[in-house]
Design a protein around this motif. Structure first.
Motif, PDB file in Angstrom:
ATOM      1  N   LYS A  85       1.758  -9.081 -38.704  1.00 34.53           N
ATOM      2  CA  LYS A  85       0.374  -8.677 -38.472  1.00 34.53           C
ATOM      3  C   LYS A  85      -0.514  -9.884 -38.229  1.00 34.53           C
ATOM      4  N   ILE A  86      -0.363 -10.921 -39.038  1.00 35.27           N
ATOM      5  CA  ILE A  86      -1.219 -12.096 -38.907  1.00 35.27           C
ATOM      6  C   ILE A  86      -0.917 -12.862 -37.623  1.00 35.27           C
ATOM      7  N   GLN A  87       0.342 -12.837 -37.162  1.00 39.13           N
ATOM      8  CA  GLN A  87       0.680 -13.491 -35.897  1.00 39.13           C
ATOM      9  C   GLN A  87       0.032 -12.770 -34.716  1.00 39.13           C
ATOM     10  N   ARG A  88       0.020 -11.437 -34.773  1.00 44.63           N
ATOM     11  CA  ARG A  88      -0.638 -10.676 -33.711  1.00 44.63           C
ATOM     12  C   ARG A  88      -2.140 -10.954 -33.698  1.00 44.63           C
ATOM     13  N   ILE A  89      -2.727 -11.046 -34.877  1.00 47.62           N
ATOM     14  CA  ILE A  89      -4.157 -11.356 -34.976  1.00 47.62           C
ATOM     15  C   ILE A  89      -4.445 -12.736 -34.400  1.00 47.62           C
ATOM     16  N   GLU A  90      -3.597 -13.706 -34.742  1.00 47.69           N
ATOM     17  CA  GLU A  90      -3.803 -15.064 -34.227  1.00 47.69           C
ATOM     18  C   GLU A  90      -3.592 -15.115 -32.721  1.00 47.69           C
ATOM     19  N   TRP A  91      -2.622 -14.369 -32.207  1.00 47.42           N
ATOM     20  CA  TRP A  91      -2.385 -14.289 -30.765  1.00 47.42           C
ATOM     21  C   TRP A  91      -3.659 -13.834 -30.054  1.00 47.42           C
ATOM     22  N   ASN A  92      -4.257 -12.761 -30.567  1.00 49.28           N
ATOM     23  CA  ASN A  92      -5.480 -12.222 -29.966  1.00 49.28           C
ATOM     24  C   ASN A  92      -6.653 -13.186 -30.125  1.00 49.28           C
ATOM     25  N   ASP A  93      -6.768 -13.775 -31.314  1.00 48.65           N
ATOM     26  CA  ASP A  93      -7.887 -14.665 -31.606  1.00 48.65           C
ATOM     27  C   ASP A  93      -7.843 -15.923 -30.735  1.00 48.65           C
ATOM     28  N   ARG A  94      -6.656 -16.430 -30.485  1.00 49.32           N
ATOM     29  CA  ARG A  94      -6.531 -17.626 -29.643  1.00 49.32           C
ATOM     30  C   ARG A  94      -6.877 -17.323 -28.185  1.00 49.32           C
ATOM     31  N   ALA A  95      -6.644 -16.118 -27.755  1.00 50.55           N
ATOM     32  CA  ALA A  95      -7.055 -15.730 -26.398  1.00 50.55           C
ATOM     33  C   ALA A  95      -8.579 -15.755 -26.284  1.00 50.55           C
ATOM     34  N   VAL A  96      -9.245 -15.297 -27.345  1.00 55.11           N
ATOM     35  CA  VAL A  96     -10.710 -15.318 -27.367  1.00 55.11           C
ATOM     36  C   VAL A  96     -11.226 -16.749 -27.298  1.00 55.11           C
ATOM     37  N   SER A  97     -10.651 -17.634 -28.121  1.00 52.37           N
ATOM     38  CA  SER A  97     -11.110 -19.024 -28.134  1.00 52.37           C
ATOM     39  C   SER A  97     -10.823 -19.720 -26.809  1.00 52.37           C
ATOM     40  N   THR A  98      -9.729 -19.342 -26.155  1.00 53.88           N
ATOM     41  CA  THR A  98      -9.414 -19.927 -24.846  1.00 53.88           C
ATOM     42  C   THR A  98     -10.444 -19.525 -23.803  1.00 53.88           C
ATOM     43  N   MET A  99     -10.821 -18.251 -23.778  1.00 50.69           N
ATOM     44  CA  MET A  99     -11.806 -17.788 -22.803  1.00 50.69           C
ATOM     45  C   MET A  99     -13.171 -18.418 -23.072  1.00 50.69           C
ATOM     46  N   HIS A 100     -13.532 -18.547 -24.345  1.00 53.76           N
ATOM     47  CA  HIS A 100     -14.801 -19.216 -24.676  1.00 53.76           C
ATOM     48  C   HIS A 100     -14.776 -20.663 -24.220  1.00 53.76           C
ATOM     49  N   ALA A 101     -13.652 -21.341 -24.433  1.00 55.26           N
ATOM     50  CA  ALA A 101     -13.531 -22.747 -24.050  1.00 55.26           C
ATOM     51  C   ALA A 101     -13.684 -22.921 -22.544  1.00 55.26           C
ATOM     52  N   ILE A 102     -13.052 -22.041 -21.775  1.00 54.03           N
ATOM     53  CA  ILE A 102     -13.155 -22.127 -20.317  1.00 54.03           C
ATOM     54  C   ILE A 102     -14.600 -21.909 -19.865  1.00 54.03           C
ATOM     55  N   PHE A 103     -15.257 -20.918 -20.483  1.00 50.03           N
ATOM     56  CA  PHE A 103     -16.644 -20.610 -20.128  1.00 50.03           C
ATOM     57  C   PHE A 103     -17.580 -21.762 -20.469  1.00 50.03           C
ATOM     58  N   ILE A 104     -17.536 -22.222 -21.722  1.00 46.73           N
ATOM     59  CA  ILE A 104     -18.538 -23.194 -22.173  1.00 46.73           C
ATOM     60  C   ILE A 104     -18.292 -24.583 -21.597  1.00 46.73           C
ATOM     61  N   THR A 105     -17.041 -24.968 -21.373  1.00 45.95           N
ATOM     62  CA  THR A 105     -16.793 -26.279 -20.775  1.00 45.95           C
ATOM     63  C   THR A 105     -17.217 -26.299 -19.308  1.00 45.95           C
ATOM     64  N   SER A 106     -17.022 -25.186 -18.611  1.00 44.73           N
ATOM     65  CA  SER A 106     -17.455 -25.099 -17.209  1.00 44.73           C
ATOM     66  C   SER A 106     -18.968 -25.254 -17.104  1.00 44.73           C
ATOM     67  N   ILE A 107     -19.698 -24.514 -17.947  1.00 42.41           N
ATOM     68  CA  ILE A 107     -21.161 -24.594 -17.956  1.00 42.41           C
ATOM     69  C   ILE A 107     -21.615 -25.991 -18.383  1.00 42.41           C
ATOM     70  N   SER A 108     -20.977 -26.537 -19.416  1.00 41.31           N
ATOM     71  CA  SER A 108     -21.369 -27.846 -19.952  1.00 41.31           C
ATOM     72  C   SER A 108     -21.174 -28.951 -18.927  1.00 41.31           C
ATOM     73  N   LEU A 109     -20.025 -28.948 -18.258  1.00 38.76           N
ATOM     74  CA  LEU A 109     -19.753 -29.964 -17.238  1.00 38.76           C
ATOM     75  C   LEU A 109     -20.768 -29.876 -16.099  1.00 38.76           C
ATOM     76  N   TYR A 110     -21.092 -28.651 -15.714  1.00 34.38           N
ATOM     77  CA  TYR A 110     -22.074 -28.472 -14.634  1.00 34.38           C
ATOM     78  C   TYR A 110     -23.446 -28.995 -15.053  1.00 34.38           C
ATOM     79  N   LEU A 111     -23.914 -28.599 -16.234  1.00 33.02           N
ATOM     80  CA  LEU A 111     -25.261 -28.979 -16.670  1.00 33.02           C
ATOM     81  C   LEU A 111     -25.380 -30.482 -16.943  1.00 33.02           C
ATOM     82  N   VAL A 112     -24.337 -31.082 -17.512  1.00 26.86           N
ATOM     83  CA  VAL A 112     -24.398 -32.497 -17.885  1.00 26.86           C
ATOM     84  C   VAL A 112     -24.224 -33.416 -16.680  1.00 26.86           C
ATOM     85  N   PHE A 113     -23.268 -33.091 -15.801  1.00 28.63           N
ATOM     86  CA  PHE A 113     -22.908 -34.029 -14.742  1.00 28.63           C
ATOM     87  C   PHE A 113     -23.289 -33.599 -13.321  1.00 28.63           C
ATOM     88  N   CYS A 114     -23.549 -32.324 -13.102  1.00 29.18           N
ATOM     89  CA  CYS A 114     -23.788 -31.847 -11.736  1.00 29.18           C
ATOM     90  C   CYS A 114     -25.229 -31.399 -11.472  1.00 29.18           C
TER      91      CYS A 114
END
Length: 274
Positions: free
Chosen positions: A66-95
């Motif tokens: 059960k905890i492995q399935r929860i972590e599997w799902n939770d890591r997908a959430v953190s990955t999508m957040h990372a892609i979103f916020i790093t894209s925005i951050s790179l654009y705002l800071v450097f572009c």
């Protein structure tokens, strides 16, 4: 005739929806709260979608605890957040010109926009949701270092969102989230029994390089930028000044500790392949 009327009706509803978004959901007074709620709802949606995809398309998912399935799902959430916020951050800071020294007479520590505030709000929503998961299943999804990391990040990002102060430095720190997808991929490869694969080795090298750039060198650049603009930092609210200096300092120490662990793990992996 009927098709024309339907098209006109559709455009009318579309215009009303656009008006609602612009005048209410994205209105300056409501923007921080709308973005936070949007971030939390997005986390919930990605979690549920990942659970659905995992159970229907990955045979290994059903063999997890059960905890492995929860972590599997939770890591997908953190990955999508990372892609979103790093894209925005790179654009705002450097572009973008938002934080350029030559584009505005306004203090660089006071600059913000609807896009920057909305992005920070989504990130706040993520940190609230993820911190809640970590505490609810503590320590299965992370120990005290994760709690400290998320608390510091949450306070700093929320303050920057609500006050509009220090958003440049907040986005510089958030660029460090670019390492998150690689870290999560390493966990996925591990639970899939691929620790001896070439992909696992390549992943380790990529993590080492990205961590060095995004969590070590970028922090050095950020501290140097604060030093060059310290006269403007001093004009921030006292709490904002503390956050600009203290939070990156604490996170950089944690990053160094984790970096040495990454080096140790990479050396161990390379030694096994010789």
């Amino acid at each position: 005739m009927l098709a024309s009327e339907e098209n006109t009706s559709f455009k009318s509803y579309q215009n009303q929806a656009n008006l609602f978004v612009k005048e209410y959901l994205l209105a300056d007074p409501l923007l921080p709260y709308t973005s936070v709620i949007s971030g939390m709802l997005a986390c919930k949606m990605i979690y549920e979608l990942t659970q659905l995809i995992g159970s229907s398309h990955f045979k290994i998912y059903s063999s997890f605890s059960k905890i492995q399935r929860i972590e599997w799902n939770d890591r997908a959430v953190s990955t999508m957040h990372a892609i979103f916020i790093t894209s925005i951050s790179l654009y705002l800071v450097f572009c973008s010109n938002l934080f350029s020294d030559y584009q505005s007479s306004e203090l660089i520590t006071d600059r913000s926009s609807s896009l920057s505030t909305f992005a920070l709000g989504v990130s706040v929503g993520y940190f609230i949701a993820d911190l809640g998961m970590i505490l609810w299943f503590f320590p299965s999804l992370g120990g005290y270092e994760y709690v400290i990391h998320h608390l510091f990040s949450l306070v700093a990002v929320a303050y920057s969102m609500l006050s509009g102060e220090g958003q440049l430095y907040t986005f510089m720190v958030l660029i460090s989230e670019t390492t998150t997808p690689g870290i999560n991929l390493r966990w996925y490869l591990d639970v899939a029994g691929m620790k001896k694969s070439k992909a696992y080795l390549i992943n380790g090298v990529v993590i080492f390089i990205s961590w060095l750039v995004a969590r070590i060198l970028l922090f050095v650049y950020m501290f140097y930028h604060v030093y060059l603009h310290f006269d403007q930092v001093e004009q921030m609210q006292p709490f904002g000044q503390i956050l600009v200096i203290l939070v990156p300092l604490v996170l950089s120490i944690m990053n160094l500790v984790w970096f040495f662990k990454i080096i140790k793990g990479l050396r161990k992996t390379l030694a096994k392949r010789q």
